[in-house]
Design a protein around this motif. Structure first.
Motif, PDB file in Angstrom:
ATOM      1  N   GLU A  36      57.319  45.012 -35.848  1.00 47.24           N
ATOM      2  CA  GLU A  36      57.088  44.248 -34.618  1.00 47.24           C
ATOM      3  C   GLU A  36      58.406  43.998 -33.898  1.00 47.24           C
ATOM      4  OE1 GLU A  36      55.453  43.443 -37.523  1.00 47.24           O
ATOM      5  OE2 GLU A  36      53.616  44.376 -36.749  1.00 47.24           O
ATOM      6  N   ALA A  37      59.404  43.478 -34.641  1.00 45.63           N
ATOM      7  CA  ALA A  37      60.704  43.197 -34.023  1.00 45.63           C
ATOM      8  C   ALA A  37      61.332  44.479 -33.480  1.00 45.63           C
ATOM      9  CB  ALA A  37      61.639  42.546 -35.047  1.00 45.63           C
ATOM     10  N   THR A  38      61.157  45.569 -34.232  1.00 39.88           N
ATOM     11  CA  THR A  38      61.749  46.838 -33.813  1.00 39.88           C
ATOM     12  C   THR A  38      61.075  47.364 -32.547  1.00 39.88           C
ATOM     13  OG1 THR A  38      62.332  47.292 -36.112  1.00 39.88           O
ATOM     14  CG2 THR A  38      62.322  49.173 -34.617  1.00 39.88           C
ATOM     15  N   ILE A  39      59.746  47.274 -32.508  1.00 43.03           N
ATOM     16  CA  ILE A  39      59.023  47.735 -31.305  1.00 43.03           C
ATOM     17  C   ILE A  39      59.389  46.871 -30.098  1.00 43.03           C
ATOM     18  CG2 ILE A  39      56.721  47.943 -30.255  1.00 43.03           C
ATOM     19  CD1 ILE A  39      55.711  48.756 -33.105  1.00 43.03           C
ATOM     20  N   ASP A  40      59.533  45.554 -30.308  1.00 41.05           N
ATOM     21  CA  ASP A  40      59.954  44.683 -29.200  1.00 41.05           C
ATOM     22  C   ASP A  40      61.282  45.151 -28.622  1.00 41.05           C
ATOM     23  OD1 ASP A  40      57.772  43.075 -29.344  1.00 41.05           O
ATOM     24  OD2 ASP A  40      58.792  41.355 -30.282  1.00 41.05           O
ATOM     25  N   GLN A  41      62.219  45.448 -29.515  1.00 40.05           N
ATOM     26  CA  GLN A  41      63.533  45.869 -29.026  1.00 40.05           C
ATOM     27  C   GLN A  41      63.453  47.240 -28.344  1.00 40.05           C
ATOM     28  OE1 GLN A  41      67.010  46.738 -31.643  1.00 40.05           O
ATOM     29  NE2 GLN A  41      67.879  44.902 -30.735  1.00 40.05           N
ATOM     30  N   ILE A  42      62.645  48.130 -28.898  1.00 42.83           N
ATOM     31  CA  ILE A  42      62.470  49.447 -28.261  1.00 42.83           C
ATOM     32  C   ILE A  42      61.941  49.266 -26.842  1.00 42.83           C
ATOM     33  CG2 ILE A  42      61.086  51.570 -28.313  1.00 42.83           C
ATOM     34  CD1 ILE A  42      61.253  51.379 -31.435  1.00 42.83           C
ATOM     35  N   ASN A  43      60.971  48.379 -26.676  1.00 42.66           N
ATOM     36  CA  ASN A  43      60.417  48.161 -25.334  1.00 42.66           C
ATOM     37  C   ASN A  43      61.464  47.620 -24.366  1.00 42.66           C
ATOM     38  OD1 ASN A  43      57.675  49.089 -25.354  1.00 42.66           O
ATOM     39  ND2 ASN A  43      57.205  47.410 -26.775  1.00 42.66           N
TER      40      ASN A  43
END
Lengths: 356, 356
Positions: A36-43
Motif C-alpha cells: 500500500e505504502a509503495t503504491i501510494d508513493q508510485i502514484n
C-alpha cells in the motif's frame, strides 16, 4: 549535439533508446514489503511525470509483494536485484517489466544464464547496473574503482548474457564521482549500441546532490549519450523526478512545466522577484505543459527576457510591466506581493488555456 | 580534460586566468547606496569563500557609496556598469578593482575610449559582460539572441578597447538558455585567449536555477573553459558562493568543505541517512578543509563507498558501522538519531584535527 543511435528496448510498453524521448524514472524508498505504502508513493511519482518505477527486492517477502504492487501501479515496475538469482526469478514470475542486476554481486555464469533464460522466455529486458560502490573484488584488484573497471564489469556481464543469445539489454555505469561516471559512459557509448540509463550514484541530498547530478547527467546528455535518466537524491523521490525534468528542460531535450527565468536581483531591483518565483513554484506544480515565464527585477535585461518569454514581468518604480508573447499588456501594482503573484498566475493560466 | 590556456588578469591581487585556480565571485543584492548593509553582505559572502564581490552602480549616489564599501570590504570590489560612462569613471575614482561594462548598452566608440583610457591609467581591468537579455538592437537585428550574436557583441567591444591599446580584459557571455551560454563560450574560447567569467544568467531560484547553473557552468569547466565563476540565483547570494564551490568540487577543480556521499535510500535502508545528511549540512558549514563523508543506508554499495571515504557510516540492522580511512572502527547505535549525528560529527572533526 550529435546523438548516439542506440538500440530500442521495450519496458512494459515504454520504449528506451533509438530516437525515443529520454525516459524519466525513479525508485521508491518505501518498504517494498508494504504494497500500500509503495503504491501510494508510485502514484505520487507518476503524478509528477515519472514514467517507470523501480523497487528494491531485498528478500522473499518483498518479492511476494511485487504482484500487488504491479497490479496497483499505473506505470511499469522494475525489480532491483542484488546477490540473489532466486529473487530475480521470483520477480519475473510476479510480472515485473524489467530486471536490474548488479554485475558486482551476481557474477556466476550459471546464475546469469538461469536469469537470462527466464527473462528471455518472458521477453523481459535486463539492466546491467554497475555501481562504483559495489564492484566485484576481482575488478577492483585489476582496475581499482575506475571508469575502465566499471566498463569491464559491465562487459563481463554483457558477455554472459550475449552467450545465452540475450541482448535485450540496458546498461548503467554510476559512480559517486562525477568525472568517473561521465568517463565510463563515454567509453561505453563508444563501444556499444545498448541504451544507457544515466545517473550519478549516492549524490547525496540538498544543493550538492542536485549539482553533482545536474553536471554529470547534463554533460552526458549534452554529448548525445543517454536514453533514460534516474536522478539519485537522498530524500523524497518526487524530487528526483522534478530534477530529471529540470535537467532535460535545461538542455531543450524535453519540455515539461513552467520554466522560470528570473534574475538574481541586485541594487537595481524594483520588485520582489524571489517571492514571486517561490509563489509560482509552490502554486503551479500541477502544470505539465511547457511555458516560459520571466520574472525580472529591472529593465536592464528585463525587457529582453520578457520579450522572449511567453509571459514576462519587469520591475519598474511604478510596478511590474506585464508582457505576453513579447507584447506589453499592462502594469501590475506591486504594493501587495500576494495580489501581484496571483495576477501573474492568472496570466500564466490564461496563456496555457488560450487555445481552449 | 584539456585546459584552455588564457592570459592572466589581476583584479586587486586576485589573479584570474592562466593556470590559477578558478576564482569564485558573487554580487550583492543590497542597495549599494547603503554602504553598511552592503558591507555586511560582503562579509557574509567572504565568510563562505567568496573571493571577489560585484556591486550594482545604478546612479551617482551608489557610485559615491563605493569608496566606503571598498574601504570596508576584505576582498576586491567590482563595479557593475550599465548605460553610463560617467558612472564608470566615478567608480574608477572610488578605487574599484575591476569594471564590468555591458556592451549591449555602452556602445559608442568615444565612450568606450574614455573608459579604457581612465582604466588603463589606473591598471584596472574591464570585463566585457555580454548578456542575452540586453543585446544591442543592431546585434539582435543581424543575429537574433544567438550564440553568434553574443560573441559578435563581445568582439565589437573588445575591438574598441584593443584600439586604445587596452587588453586587460575579461569576457563573459551569459544567456538564460544553457545551450546558448555554452555554445557562445565555446566559440569565444576557440578564438581568444582572454580569461572567461562563466555564468548562466537569470537562472532563477530553487531547484531549477541550481540545475541550469550546474549544467551550464559544469559543462564548460569540464571542457577546460572558464577562469572565474559567478552563479546567478534568485535569493541570498551566499547560496551562489556555496553552489559555485559545489560545482568546482564535483569536477575536482577545487576542494572546499565536506563532500557528502549519500545514497537515495530504498527498501533496503537501515539508518536515517537523510536526517544525518541534513544535520551535517546544517552544523558543519564552517568547515572549509576538504573531506569526503559517506552516509549509506545499507551494505550493498555502503561498504565500497565508506571504504573510499575519509569517514563513512553504513547502515545495518544493528546500527551504523563507522569507517575511518576505509577501516572499520566501531558500531554506532541508531536508536537516537540526534546522538548518532553528533557522534558522526565528532568523528569528522577528529579527522580534520588529526594532524594537530
Amino acid at each position: 549535439m550529435s546523438m548516439k543511435e542506440t538500440s530500442v528496448v521495450d519496458v512494459g510498453g515504454v520504449k528506451i533508446g533509438g530516437d525515443n524521448p529520454i525516459v524519466v524514472q525513479s525508485m521508491t524508498n518505501t518498504d517494498t514489503r508494504d504494497p500500500e505504502a509503495t503504491i501510494d508513493q508510485i502514484n505520487r511519482l507518476v503524478d509528477h511525470g515519472c514514467e517507470l518505477v523501480r523497487v528494491a527486492v531485498p528478500d522473499e517477502e518483498a518479492a511476494r509483494a511485487l504482484k500487488k504492487i504491479i497490479a496497483g501501479s499505473p506505470v511499469p515496475i522494475i525489480a532491483d536485484i542484488h546477490y540473489s538469482p532466486d529473487l530475480a526469478l521470483m520477480a519475473l514470475d510476479a510480472g515485473v517489466a524489467k530486471l536490474r542486476l548488479n554485475p558486482g554481486n551476481i557474477t556466476l555464469e550459471r546464475e546469469v544464464r538461469r536469469i537470462a533464460n527466464a527473462a528471455s522466455a518472458r521477453s523481459i529486458p535486463i539492466r546491467v547496473g554497475v555501481n562504483s560502490g559495489s564492484l566485484d573484488q576481482e575488478i577492483i584488484d585489476e582496475y581499482g574503482r575506475t571508469a575502465a573497471g566499471m566498463v569491464a564489469s559491465a562487459e563481463r556481464e554483457i558477455r554472459l548474457l550475449e552467450d545465452q543469445g540475450f541482448n535485450d539489454i540496458i546498461v548503467s555505469l554510476k559512480s559517486s564521482e562525477v568525472n568517473i561516471t561521465v568517463d565510463s559512459n563515454r567509453i561505453f557509448a563508444d563501444r556499444y549500441d545498448y541504451p544507457l540509463h544515466l545517473g550519478v550514484t549516492e549524490a547525496g541530498g540538498g544543493r550538492s546532490g542536485l549539482v553533482k547530478s545536474a553536471i554529470g547527467i547534463g554533460t552526458m546528455l549534452g554529448e548525445g549519450i543517454g536514453d533514460t535518466v534516474r536522478v539519485s537524491l537522498t530524500g523524497d523521490p518526487v524530487e528526483e523526478v522534478g530534477t530529471a525534468y529540470d535537467i532535460l528542460r535545461a538542455l531543450d531535450l524535453r519540455n515539461h512545466g513552467i520554466d522560470i527565468v528570473s534574475c538574481p536581483t541586485c541594487g537595481r531591483t524594483e520588485i520582489d522577484v524571489q517571492s514571486l518565483g517561490k509563489y509560482l513554484e509552490m502554486n503551479m506544480g500541477d502544470v505539465t505543459d511547457s511555458i516560459r515565464v520571466a520574472l525580472m527585477g529591472c529593465s536592464v535585461n528585463g525587457i529582453g527576457e520578457a520579450g522572449s518569454s511567453n509571459v514576462g514581468v519587469v520591475g519598474t518604480e511604478n510596478g511590474g510591466l506585464l508582457y505576453v508573447d513579447g507584447k506589453y499588456m499592462e502594469t501590475i501594482e506591486d504594493d501587495d506581493i500576494e495580489l501581484m503573484a496571483e495576477q501573474i498566475e492568472e496570466s500564466v493560466r490564461n496563456y496555457l488555456n488560450r487555445g481552449e
